[in-house]
Design an enzyme around this catalytic site. Structure first.
Site, PDB file in Angstrom:
ATOM      1  N   ALA A   2       0.857  -1.182   0.000  1.00 10.39           N
ATOM      2  CA  ALA A   2       0.000   0.000   0.000  1.00 10.39           C
ATOM      3  C   ALA A   2       0.889   1.227   0.000  1.00 10.39           C
ATOM      4  O   ALA A   2       1.624   1.462   0.948  1.00 10.39           O
ATOM      5  CB  ALA A   2      -0.888  -0.017   1.236  1.00 10.39           C
ATOM      6  N   CYS A   3       0.857   2.011  -1.069  1.00  9.24           N
ATOM      7  CA  CYS A   3       1.792   3.119  -1.234  1.00  9.24           C
ATOM      8  C   CYS A   3       1.071   4.355  -1.756  1.00  9.24           C
ATOM      9  O   CYS A   3      -0.093   4.293  -2.122  1.00  9.24           O
ATOM     10  CB  CYS A   3       2.906   2.739  -2.209  1.00  9.24           C
ATOM     11  SG  CYS A   3       3.747   1.194  -1.808  1.00  9.24           S
ATOM     12  N   THR A   4       1.778   5.480  -1.796  1.00 14.72           N
ATOM     13  CA  THR A   4       1.266   6.711  -2.389  1.00 14.72           C
ATOM     14  C   THR A   4       2.391   7.358  -3.173  1.00 14.72           C
ATOM     15  O   THR A   4       3.514   7.480  -2.660  1.00 14.72           O
ATOM     16  CB  THR A   4       0.764   7.696  -1.322  1.00 14.72           C
ATOM     17  OG1 THR A   4      -0.143   7.032  -0.428  1.00 14.72           O
ATOM     18  CG2 THR A   4       0.041   8.870  -1.969  1.00 14.72           C
TER      19      THR A   4
END
Length: 508
Positions: A2-4
């Site tokens: 889960a990244c941005t």
């Protein structure tokens, strides 16, 4: 993972650099210690085997030196995540993306199929390896490319040959261009050059919202894709574009929206993904209509732009702020007081507890050629950490950023940040000022180190440059450790005074 991600084109950035930046966040209830290291050519494998999928590949004999942000604890693979090579090409891999059932039905993921039975016995079925994924991308691509575009094309060839078991977005940059690449199903991919005057926001959702197939399959100036993309889309009815304009005889439009064709618009997206893109764009284009019942875009809008022209040039501090954000100034801030308890827990923050590392890589065309690239880095939960520069054109990185292991110790920058965040979080408001002052001091010193080092390098002989860059990194690390130790002492003191078992009457 889960990244941005945020990408900033060279005419949109504060100094004319290309900037690619991404939070690496671990899955829920999992924390992955990270380190910043240099991989020298003699350390690069010539035969590679993935831990997750067991796929094996022969690699070229001419790797370049490159930086990497691998897992510090062995057992799950390399997970190199972000780095810069000797050609000063940067790569960030990967942003986990969403897809839909139509895509996966048309091109299923290439997943590991375990062996059945016992070798030599009747009915034994041998293992079938899976494809490549985030664990592998950086190691398989970055050492071998000399431009951002080459990075897209090399990864594309690997995907077409070996497939993948997940949807991923990958960024490549050099001093002139940024490319964003998205996998589509098991073997297909698309890529778009980021326009120079925009920034791009990417949560964990397929993001490209406009694509030119004619360019991708022709000149490839601004778009690239797998060679059979158009035929595959036609055979599986994946183009959802209305109207006859640009429609080919095969039923596929020359220009289409990949987010509609290949992506998702689920309820989970609205609380996990779109809300993050909404807040990043709200910060960088504040005069647009973001709030209220009749806002043009809300946290749950499915049509948020993939790219926007910012209202002013974007700085490194802006990038750090949006990638550390938790909906400040809105009812959705988990540390805030203006929303209801339900509102404050409704949306997934960008700055989250399970952050592993942040790499913000700028390639600066006006810097000395020998040190155009700077890899700004942070470890741990972003609301409580800082971002500091490291020159990647070195033979080794400072111990403070490279010595992470499974043991918790404040002699490691990674673990010091994790401890600070855990102590400060329950008393966020009481510790916020000390954390903010720490970030300001360390980032200011980072800018100073870069400015002074650039000047020295510009006047130095070629044989002196690597030593000067290593000295600059050590100087930054020494100051960083001193400041981080001070912050740890401050948040420990403040939070100790706020413990629930405190009592004002004392015998001293």
């Amino acid at each position: 993972m889960a990244c941005t991600t945020i990408l900033v084109g060279k005419r949109a950035s504060y100094n004319g650099s290309t900037i690619i930046a991404r939070n690496e966040d671990s899955p829920n209830n999992e924390y992955n210690p990270k380190k910043l290291v240099v991989i020298r050519p003699d350390e690069q494998p010539r035969r590679y085997k993935s831990v997750i999928s067991h796929v094996e590949l022969e690699l070229p004999d001419n790797p370049q030196r490159y930086t990497s942000m691998p897992n510090a604890v062995a057992g799950q693979g390399i997970w190199g995540e972000a780095g810069v090579n000797e050609s000063q090409v940067a790569m960030s891999a990967t942003e986990t993306l969403t897809t839909n059932e139509r895509v996966l039905g048309a091109d299923p993921f290439v997943e590991l199929v375990p062996a059945k039975g016992t070798p030599g016995e009747e009915g034994y079925v041998p293992e079938v390896a899976g494809g490549i994924g985030e664990e592998d991308f950086l190691t398989l691509v970055l050492p071998y490319v000399h431009t951002a575009r080459e990075g897209v094309l090399r990864l594309g060839r690997l995907l077409e040959e070996h497939g993948t078991y997940e949807m991923n977005g990958t960024a490549f940059s050099d001093a002139d261009e940024i490319w964003w690449m998205e996998t589509v199903g098991g073997h297909h991919w698309i890529a778009r050059r980021v326009p120079d005057d925009v920034y791009v926001t990417m949560p964990n959702q397929l993001g490209i919202d406009e694509f030119d197939l004619d360019d991708a399959l022709g000149e490839g100036r601004d778009f690239l894709c797998s060679a059979d993309l158009r035929a595959w889309m036609a055979a599986n009815h994946l183009d959802l574009t209305l109207g006859a304009e640009g429609l080919g005889a095969d039923g596929v439009h020359a220009r289409f929206n990949p987010r509609e064709a290949f992506g998702s618009h689920s309820d989970r997206d609205h609380v996990y993904n779109t809300c993050r893109a909404w807040y990043m764009q709200r910060c960088l284009n504040p005069s647009q209509d973001w709030d209220g019942e009749y806002a043009a875009w809300t946290p749950e809008s499915d049509d948020l732009p993939w790219a926007q022209v910012p209202e002013r040039r974007v700085t490194l501090e802006d990038v750090k702020d949006v990638l550390s954000s938790h909906y400040e100034g809105t009812p959705f801030d988990p540390y805030g007081e203006i929303g209801t308890p339900e509102q404050r827990r409704r949306y997934r923050p960008i700055g989250i507890n399970r952050q592993s590392q942040l790499s913000v890589i700028e390639i600066r065309p006006d810097a000395p050629k020998a040190c155009q690239a700077v890899q700004w880095m942070a470890f741990g939960s972003n609301p409580f950490n800082t971002l500091v520069p490291m020159y990647p054109e070195v033979d080794a990185t400072p111990e403070y950023v490279s010595n992470t292991c499974g043991r918790v110790t404040t002699e490691s920058f990674y673990w010091a940040n994790r401890v600070i965040a855990a102590i400060a979080d329950p008393h966020y408001g009481d510790n916020e000022n000390d954390v903010s002052n720490y970030r300001e001091r360390t980032m200011a010193f980072g800018h100073q180190v870069v400015r002074e080092t650039d000047a020295v390098v510009a006047a130095a002989d070629a044989g002196e440059v690597e030593g000067l860059l290593e000295a600059a990194n050590e100087r930054m690390a020494a100051s960083l450790k001193e400041e981080t130790d001070k912050l740890l002492g401050k948040v420990l003191f403040t939070s100790s005074n706020l413990m629930r078992n405190r009592f004002s009457l004392s015998d001293h």
